[in-house]
Design a protein around this motif. Structure first.
Motif, PDB file in Angstrom:
ATOM      1  N   ARG A  36      12.350  -9.398  11.784  1.00 37.74           N
ATOM      2  CA  ARG A  36      12.510  -8.024  12.286  1.00 37.74           C
ATOM      3  C   ARG A  36      12.448  -7.013  11.146  1.00 37.74           C
ATOM      4  N   TRP A  37      13.018  -7.373  10.004  1.00 45.47           N
ATOM      5  CA  TRP A  37      12.991  -6.480   8.849  1.00 45.47           C
ATOM      6  C   TRP A  37      11.537  -6.210   8.433  1.00 45.47           C
ATOM      7  N   LEU A  38      10.738  -7.271   8.381  1.00 49.30           N
ATOM      8  CA  LEU A  38       9.328  -7.105   8.041  1.00 49.30           C
ATOM      9  C   LEU A  38       8.621  -6.204   9.049  1.00 49.30           C
ATOM     10  N   GLN A  39       8.923  -6.402  10.325  1.00 51.55           N
ATOM     11  CA  GLN A  39       8.273  -5.617  11.368  1.00 51.55           C
ATOM     12  C   GLN A  39       8.678  -4.148  11.321  1.00 51.55           C
ATOM     13  N   GLU A  40       9.921  -3.887  10.978  1.00 51.14           N
ATOM     14  CA  GLU A  40      10.411  -2.510  10.950  1.00 51.14           C
ATOM     15  C   GLU A  40      10.043  -1.767   9.671  1.00 51.14           C
ATOM     16  N   ALA A  41       9.581  -2.491   8.661  1.00 57.20           N
ATOM     17  CA  ALA A  41       9.245  -1.851   7.391  1.00 57.20           C
ATOM     18  C   ALA A  41       8.144  -0.817   7.589  1.00 57.20           C
ATOM     19  N   PRO A  42       8.298   0.343   6.980  1.00 55.01           N
ATOM     20  CA  PRO A  42       7.244   1.360   7.090  1.00 55.01           C
ATOM     21  C   PRO A  42       5.937   0.843   6.483  1.00 55.01           C
ATOM     22  N   SER A  43       4.830   1.254   7.053  1.00 55.19           N
ATOM     23  CA  SER A  43       3.532   0.741   6.602  1.00 55.19           C
ATOM     24  C   SER A  43       3.177   1.199   5.191  1.00 55.19           C
ATOM     25  N   ASN A  44       3.766   2.288   4.730  1.00 49.88           N
ATOM     26  CA  ASN A  44       3.500   2.702   3.351  1.00 49.88           C
ATOM     27  C   ASN A  44       4.363   1.915   2.359  1.00 49.88           C
ATOM     28  N   PHE A  45       5.252   1.078   2.870  1.00 53.97           N
ATOM     29  CA  PHE A  45       6.087   0.217   2.042  1.00 53.97           C
ATOM     30  C   PHE A  45       5.573  -1.224   2.085  1.00 53.97           C
ATOM     31  N   LEU A  46       5.424  -1.749   3.291  1.00 51.02           N
ATOM     32  CA  LEU A  46       4.988  -3.146   3.445  1.00 51.02           C
ATOM     33  C   LEU A  46       3.466  -3.206   3.513  1.00 51.02           C
ATOM     34  N   THR A  47       2.863  -3.254   2.363  1.00 50.78           N
ATOM     35  CA  THR A  47       1.410  -3.365   2.270  1.00 50.78           C
ATOM     36  C   THR A  47       1.034  -4.846   2.275  1.00 50.78           C
ATOM     37  N   SER A  48      -0.237  -5.116   2.335  1.00 48.94           N
ATOM     38  CA  SER A  48      -0.700  -6.506   2.275  1.00 48.94           C
ATOM     39  C   SER A  48      -0.295  -7.156   0.956  1.00 48.94           C
ATOM     40  N   GLU A  49      -0.303  -6.388  -0.116  1.00 50.08           N
ATOM     41  CA  GLU A  49       0.082  -6.926  -1.423  1.00 50.08           C
ATOM     42  C   GLU A  49       1.560  -7.286  -1.462  1.00 50.08           C
ATOM     43  N   LEU A  50       2.417  -6.429  -0.898  1.00 50.59           N
ATOM     44  CA  LEU A  50       3.850  -6.732  -0.882  1.00 50.59           C
ATOM     45  C   LEU A  50       4.135  -7.927   0.026  1.00 50.59           C
ATOM     46  N   PHE A  51       3.443  -8.007   1.158  1.00 46.85           N
ATOM     47  CA  PHE A  51       3.627  -9.157   2.052  1.00 46.85           C
ATOM     48  C   PHE A  51       3.291 -10.453   1.316  1.00 46.85           C
ATOM     49  N   ALA A  52       2.212 -10.446   0.540  1.00 49.42           N
ATOM     50  CA  ALA A  52       1.818 -11.629  -0.232  1.00 49.42           C
ATOM     51  C   ALA A  52       2.869 -11.953  -1.297  1.00 49.42           C
ATOM     52  N   THR A  53       3.393 -10.924  -1.948  1.00 53.49           N
ATOM     53  CA  THR A  53       4.429 -11.128  -2.970  1.00 53.49           C
ATOM     54  C   THR A  53       5.691 -11.714  -2.356  1.00 53.49           C
ATOM     55  N   ILE A  54       6.098 -11.186  -1.219  1.00 54.35           N
ATOM     56  CA  ILE A  54       7.283 -11.710  -0.524  1.00 54.35           C
ATOM     57  C   ILE A  54       7.056 -13.178  -0.157  1.00 54.35           C
TER      58      ILE A  54
END
Length: 182
Positions: A73-91
């Motif tokens: 849910r945290w990932l889903q609620e993250a603003p799109s200017n925060f959770l980019t494809s690069e950050l998703f990969a890093t996580i």
């Protein structure tokens, strides 16, 4: 959700009349508010939560499930200017750093070499490097293969918007499948 808004300091969940205490506990703990990215404070949960005579292993499994639900849910609620494809990969990389799983992360150049034009067409309008994250986990039975696939298009993909603007902020949920799989 009603329990999370209560002012009780202690909460005890018994097993009664077909009401499984672990089910109630999971529902209560995973009903967390989406205030992580908002200015309003998170609701205060009771300081002490207990359940009636629960097997320790079952409780541990259930708490792991709750952590996964909250994280998804945290990932889903993250603003799109925060959770980019690069950050998703890093996580993803950080999550599996100490595991036996094999993590494969492809960037734009890797995908170009593989001829993944359809996948890359979604990312033409952004300077942010698109990522494809694959997690390979060796199972006990090597004769069987199970694949979980979750769409992970983060809204930073860019491009021309041809969708109506009403509800456009909901596009950040295009990565919910990937959040659930991760």
């Amino acid at each position: 959700l009603a329990l999370s808004k209560s002012k009780f300091k202690d909460l005890h969940v018994p097993d009664v009349d077909g009401l499984n205490a672990l089910d109630v506990l999971e529902g209560f703990l995973s009903s967390q508010d989406d205030s992580a990215f908002k200015s309003k404070p998170a609701p205060e949960f009771p300081k002490k939560v207990s359940v009636t005579a629960v097997d320790a292993e079952a409780l541990t499994r259930r708490l792991s499930m709750v952590k996964s639900i909250i994280f998804s849910r945290w990932l889903q609620e993250a603003p799109s200017n925060f959770l980019t494809s690069e950050l998703f990969a890093t996580i993803s990389k950080d999550m599996f750093a100490k595991s036996k799983a094999e993590l494969v992360i492809l960037g734009r150049k890797d995908m170009e070499k593989l001829g993944m034009g359809s996948f890359l067409s979604v990312a033409h309008g952004t300077d942010i490097d698109p990522k494809l994250v694959a997690i390979k986990i060796a199972g006990k039975n090597t004769k069987k293969t199970v694949a979980l696939v979750g769409k992970g298009v983060t809204f930073d993909a860019g491009g021309i918007n041809i969708k109506p603007s009403a509800g456009l902020e909901e596009m950040k949920y295009d990565m919910s499948g990937a959040a659930a799989v991760l």
